[in-house]
Design an enzyme around this catalytic site. Structure first.
Site, PDB file in Angstrom:
ATOM      1  N   LYS A 171      31.835  19.838  76.156  1.00 15.22           N
ATOM      2  CA  LYS A 171      30.863  20.492  75.286  1.00 15.22           C
ATOM      3  C   LYS A 171      31.579  21.288  74.201  1.00 15.22           C
ATOM      4  CE  LYS A 171      28.585  24.394  75.127  1.00 15.22           C
ATOM      5  NZ  LYS A 171      28.409  24.479  73.680  1.00 15.22           N
ATOM      6  N   GLY A 224      37.359  30.321  75.084  1.00 14.29           N
ATOM      7  CA  GLY A 224      36.319  31.068  74.384  1.00 14.29           C
ATOM      8  C   GLY A 224      36.477  32.546  74.627  1.00 14.29           C
ATOM      9  N   THR A 226      36.222  36.397  76.190  1.00 13.03           N
ATOM     10  CA  THR A 226      36.476  36.957  77.520  1.00 13.03           C
ATOM     11  C   THR A 226      35.167  37.226  78.258  1.00 13.03           C
ATOM     12  OG1 THR A 226      38.602  37.838  76.864  1.00 13.03           O
ATOM     13  CG2 THR A 226      37.551  38.928  78.729  1.00 13.03           C
ATOM     14  N   GLU A 246      41.042  30.115  78.975  1.00 11.43           N
ATOM     15  CA  GLU A 246      41.838  30.603  77.837  1.00 11.43           C
ATOM     16  C   GLU A 246      40.934  31.528  77.045  1.00 11.43           C
ATOM     17  OE1 GLU A 246      44.924  29.978  77.445  1.00 11.43           O
ATOM     18  OE2 GLU A 246      45.114  28.385  78.925  1.00 11.43           O
ATOM     19  N   CYS A 280      42.898  32.678  68.274  1.00  7.51           N
ATOM     20  CA  CYS A 280      43.166  33.605  69.372  1.00  7.51           C
ATOM     21  C   CYS A 280      44.615  34.086  69.341  1.00  7.51           C
ATOM     22  CB  CYS A 280      42.823  32.955  70.704  1.00  7.51           C
ATOM     23  SG  CYS A 280      43.593  31.361  70.935  1.00  7.51           S
ATOM     24  N   GLU A 381      38.826  42.889  70.609  1.00  7.09           N
ATOM     25  CA  GLU A 381      39.108  41.717  69.776  1.00  7.09           C
ATOM     26  C   GLU A 381      38.078  41.634  68.639  1.00  7.09           C
ATOM     27  OE1 GLU A 381      38.397  37.744  71.377  1.00  7.09           O
ATOM     28  OE2 GLU A 381      40.290  37.078  70.500  1.00  7.09           O
TER      29      GLU A 381
HETATM   30  O1  TXE Z   1      32.575  32.318  72.199  1.00  7.50           O
HETATM   31  P1  TXE Z   1      31.863  31.888  73.478  1.00  7.50           P
HETATM   32  P2  TXE Z   1      31.909  32.512  70.801  1.00  7.50           P
HETATM   33  C1  TXE Z   1      36.186  35.119  71.156  1.00  7.50           C
HETATM   34  C2  TXE Z   1      36.019  35.927  69.928  1.00  7.50           C
HETATM   35  C3  TXE Z   1      34.607  35.705  69.562  1.00  7.50           C
HETATM   36  C4  TXE Z   1      33.972  35.657  70.902  1.00  7.50           C
HETATM   37  C5  TXE Z   1      32.675  34.961  70.928  1.00  7.50           C
HETATM   38  O2  TXE Z   1      36.243  37.272  70.227  1.00  7.50           O
HETATM   39  O3  TXE Z   1      34.075  36.749  68.804  1.00  7.50           O
HETATM   40  O4  TXE Z   1      34.912  34.964  71.693  1.00  7.50           O
HETATM   41  O5  TXE Z   1      32.798  33.669  70.319  1.00  7.50           O
HETATM   42  C6  TXE Z   1      30.176  28.112  75.445  1.00  7.50           C
HETATM   43  N1  TXE Z   1      28.380  28.808  80.188  1.00  7.50           N
HETATM   44  N2  TXE Z   1      36.739  33.808  70.955  1.00  7.50           N
HETATM   45  O6  TXE Z   1      30.544  33.064  70.772  1.00  7.50           O
HETATM   46  O7  TXE Z   1      30.471  32.379  73.468  1.00  7.50           O
HETATM   47  C7  TXE Z   1      29.814  28.111  73.983  1.00  7.50           C
HETATM   48  O8  TXE Z   1      28.682  27.324  73.749  1.00  7.50           O
HETATM   49  C8  TXE Z   1      29.115  27.801  79.680  1.00  7.50           C
HETATM   50  C9  TXE Z   1      38.073  33.628  71.382  1.00  7.50           C
HETATM   51  O9  TXE Z   1      32.063  31.193  70.191  1.00  7.50           O
HETATM   52  O10 TXE Z   1      32.765  32.272  74.559  1.00  7.50           O
HETATM   53  C10 TXE Z   1      31.067  27.537  73.374  1.00  7.50           C
HETATM   54  O11 TXE Z   1      31.099  26.120  73.515  1.00  7.50           O
HETATM   55  N3  TXE Z   1      29.500  27.765  78.401  1.00  7.50           N
HETATM   56  C11 TXE Z   1      38.420  32.212  71.543  1.00  7.50           C
HETATM   57  C12 TXE Z   1      32.179  28.158  74.232  1.00  7.50           C
HETATM   58  O12 TXE Z   1      31.526  28.517  75.453  1.00  7.50           O
HETATM   59  C13 TXE Z   1      29.168  28.785  77.595  1.00  7.50           C
HETATM   60  C14 TXE Z   1      37.899  31.330  70.466  1.00  7.50           C
HETATM   61  C15 TXE Z   1      32.820  29.402  73.625  1.00  7.50           C
HETATM   62  O13 TXE Z   1      31.794  30.309  73.291  1.00  7.50           O
HETATM   63  C16 TXE Z   1      28.413  29.861  78.074  1.00  7.50           C
HETATM   64  C17 TXE Z   1      36.525  31.609  70.127  1.00  7.50           C
HETATM   65  C18 TXE Z   1      28.021  29.848  79.443  1.00  7.50           C
HETATM   66  N4  TXE Z   1      27.313  30.836  79.997  1.00  7.50           N
HETATM   67  C19 TXE Z   1      36.009  32.831  70.359  1.00  7.50           C
HETATM   68  N5  TXE Z   1      28.224  30.723  77.054  1.00  7.50           N
HETATM   69  C20 TXE Z   1      39.861  31.909  71.810  1.00  7.50           C
HETATM   70  N6  TXE Z   1      40.501  32.658  72.681  1.00  7.50           N
HETATM   71  O14 TXE Z   1      40.381  30.947  71.301  1.00  7.50           O
HETATM   72  C21 TXE Z   1      28.852  30.206  75.969  1.00  7.50           C
HETATM   73  N7  TXE Z   1      29.413  29.023  76.286  1.00  7.50           N
END
Ligand code: TXE
Length: 478
Positions: A171, A224, A226, A246, A280, A381
């Site tokens: 996904k 994604g 934390t 990660e 990140c 972050e």
């Molecule tokens: O991340 P999310 P977002 C950090 C960064 C950013 C924050 C939020 O601080 O502001 O994360 O970003 C899926 N069950 N990083 O909103 O929400 C979602 O659909 C399963 C750091 O994009 O964590 C997406 O495909 N999946 C990071 C993925 O998780 C779920 C890079 C990431 O989304 C879910 C990006 C759930 N309950 C953002 N909820 C890095 N370290 O590289 C969401 N998703």
């Protein structure tokens, strides 16, 4: 553009028939729609994956290599189309998207060769017995990726999972689904067997959560935020799934007085602001030895002021648009928090509305000073084009500031003192330490963080091991 799922080797409408709007961050306009999938799409994908997995697992390594390598070639052939789709979806400059497409293809090529090379251990018991470790595919695995480096991070998970013989349900982020659709097309073109890879689109808490909760999906690789990582761990932990997480970072970039200062400054501009600071691995806390603080600060401001912000398709643009309105507002709110905490804005600090792109989500590259290490700006972050700079007196203070957050993903150290470099490499509480460079990546090396930056490692054999279950076989010889 209609972005649909890829299930059992075919493009497929979501079961519900529902779609979500897809925005172009450069203009703020809706330019397509993406499938709003749910648990029933995950179930469809699971049935396809399950029936394909065993045959894929026993497919000879050379056949796996050929098809994964073909996917890499097709991404290369269609690079311009992929790059444009990524830039329109994510807001990143087109030239940067091109580089990332090269790297996404490399991920497939790298793990195609891993499929040919992956081997296991054996342990001899001095004539009494021989042990060998069978590394078998986990089965059906889930891969969930974020919006910042969409295809790059998607392929970083999918490629090793496939190379190790799993069937995958993946996904991408709902904010950046376009290149995942192109990847679906490429997989069909490359002849990847039906059901071996399935891609479902839609919201994290809905279709993502359904993927995590599925009782027969045995491993989850997630990149994604934390906060999302915690939700995933809370769901998958009691189900005893294998997890690789990660997560976020608050990375220090430390410049010592003995460093090649000019090289450190030039690289730090990228470290801080590449991809709008939405990587990140970006360094968001720049620590500078007090003896060179003013010099580095002034040179940095000078360089950052030159960065052109605006239309991502313009080849001279260095900083594009922020991925979404919600993230744009979040980043701007952190600039306000920094001001309220007593931070002084040295450059930037504002939203931008470039001519012709007034409704896009742009923020000036921003440098803030005057904040201590334990304020929100320096602990949380931000994930945008915003950094803080801080002076330090000595090595002990630099180390204390660097290690002083809950995160532990990556740190960068600029020094020509060999002893200091080794000492910091050992003492920094991070999964990755760069010395006199940044973002130099060898795909064989372990990639990941400690503390709140995650659990587990990706890359090279670490990824192949994550996507396999080791089984010890002990054969008596006497
Ligand atoms: O991340 P999310 P977002 C950090 C960064 C950013 C924050 C939020 O601080 O502001 O994360 O970003 C899926 N069950 N990083 O909103 O929400 C979602 O659909 C399963 C750091 O994009 O964590 C997406 O495909 N999946 C990071 C993925 O998780 C779920 C890079 C990431 O989304 C879910 C990006 C759930 N309950 C953002 N909820 C890095 N370290 O590289 C969401 N998703």
């Amino acid at each position: 553009m209609n972005i649909v799922n890829y299930i059992n080797g075919e493009l497929a409408e979501p079961v519900s028939g529902n779609y979500l709007p897809n925005y172009n961050p450069a203009t703020g306009a809706v330019y397509g729609q993406v499938a709003d999938s749910d648990a029933s799409d995950v179930e469809k994908a699971f049935v396809a994956a399950k029936s394909a997995q065993k045959a894929w697992e026993i497919t000879p390594a050379e056949e796996k290599f050929k098809v994964l390598n073909r996917i890499a070639e097709l991404i290369d052939e269609r690079r311009e189309q992929f790059a444009l789709a990524e830039s329109n979806d994510q807001g990143k400059p087109l030239w940067l998207a091109r580089n990332e497409m090269i790297r996404a293809a490399q991920n497939f090529r790298f793990f195609a060769t891993a499929a040919m090379q992956f081997a296991s251990e054996s342990h001899s018991m001095e004539g009494r017995a021989i042990n060998y470790t069978l590394r078998q595919a986990v089965g059906v695995v889930g891969c969930i990726s974020p919006w910042n480096l969409p295809l790059y991070l998607f392929s970083w998970k999918i490629a090793p999972a496939l190379a190790a013989g799993n069937a995958v349900i993946a996904k991408p982020s709902e904010f950046t689904p376009a290149t995942a659709l192109l990847l679906s097309e490429v997989c069909i073109q490359a002849g990847l067997p039906k059901g071996v890879l399935n891609i479902v689109h839609g919201l994290g808490p809905k279709v993502g959560q359904a993927l995590i909760e599925h009782p027969r999906i045995k491993a989850i690789s997630f990149t994604g935020g934390t906060a999302t990582g915690k939700v995933i761990a809370a769901t998958a932990g009691p189900m005893f799934k294998k997890l690789s997480l990660e997560l976020g970072g608050k990375n220090p970039n430390i410049i010592f007085e003995d460093a090649d200062i000019e090289k450190a400054i030039k690289t730090s501009v990228n470290t801080s602001f590449m991809n709008q600071g939405e990587i990140c691995l970006c360094g968001s806390r720049l620590l500078i030895h007090e003896s060179i603080y003013e010099t580095v600060k002034n040179r940095l401001i000078e360089e950052v002021k030159k960065l052109k912000v605006g239309n991502p398709l313009d080849e001279s643009t260095r900083i594009g648009a922020i991925v979404s309105e919600q993230h744009y507002k979040k980043v701007l709110s952190y600039i306000e928090i920094a001001k309220n905490e007593g931070g002084v804005i040295l450059t930037g600090g504002n939203a931008l509305h470039p001519e012709g792109f007034e409704n896009g989500w742009y923020i000036e590259p921003t440098i803030i000073e005057g904040l201590n290490m334990s304020c929100r700006t320096n602990l949380e972050e931000i994930f945008g084009p915003v950094i803080t700079i801080m002076p330090f007196k000595n090595d002990e203070e630099a180390l204390a500031i660097a290690n002083g957050t809950e995160y532990g993903l990556a740190a960068t150290v600029w020094t020509n003192n060999l002893t200091r470099a080794h000492k910091f490499a050992a003492d920094l509480e991070f999964g990755i330490v760069w010395v006199n460079c940044w973002l130099l990546r060898d795909l064989r090396t372990p990639f990941g963080g400690v503390k709140s930056s995650g659990v587990g490692r990706e890359g090279g054999w670490d990824a192949m091991k994550f996507f396999t279950e080791p089984k010890n076989v002990c054969i008596a010889l006497s």
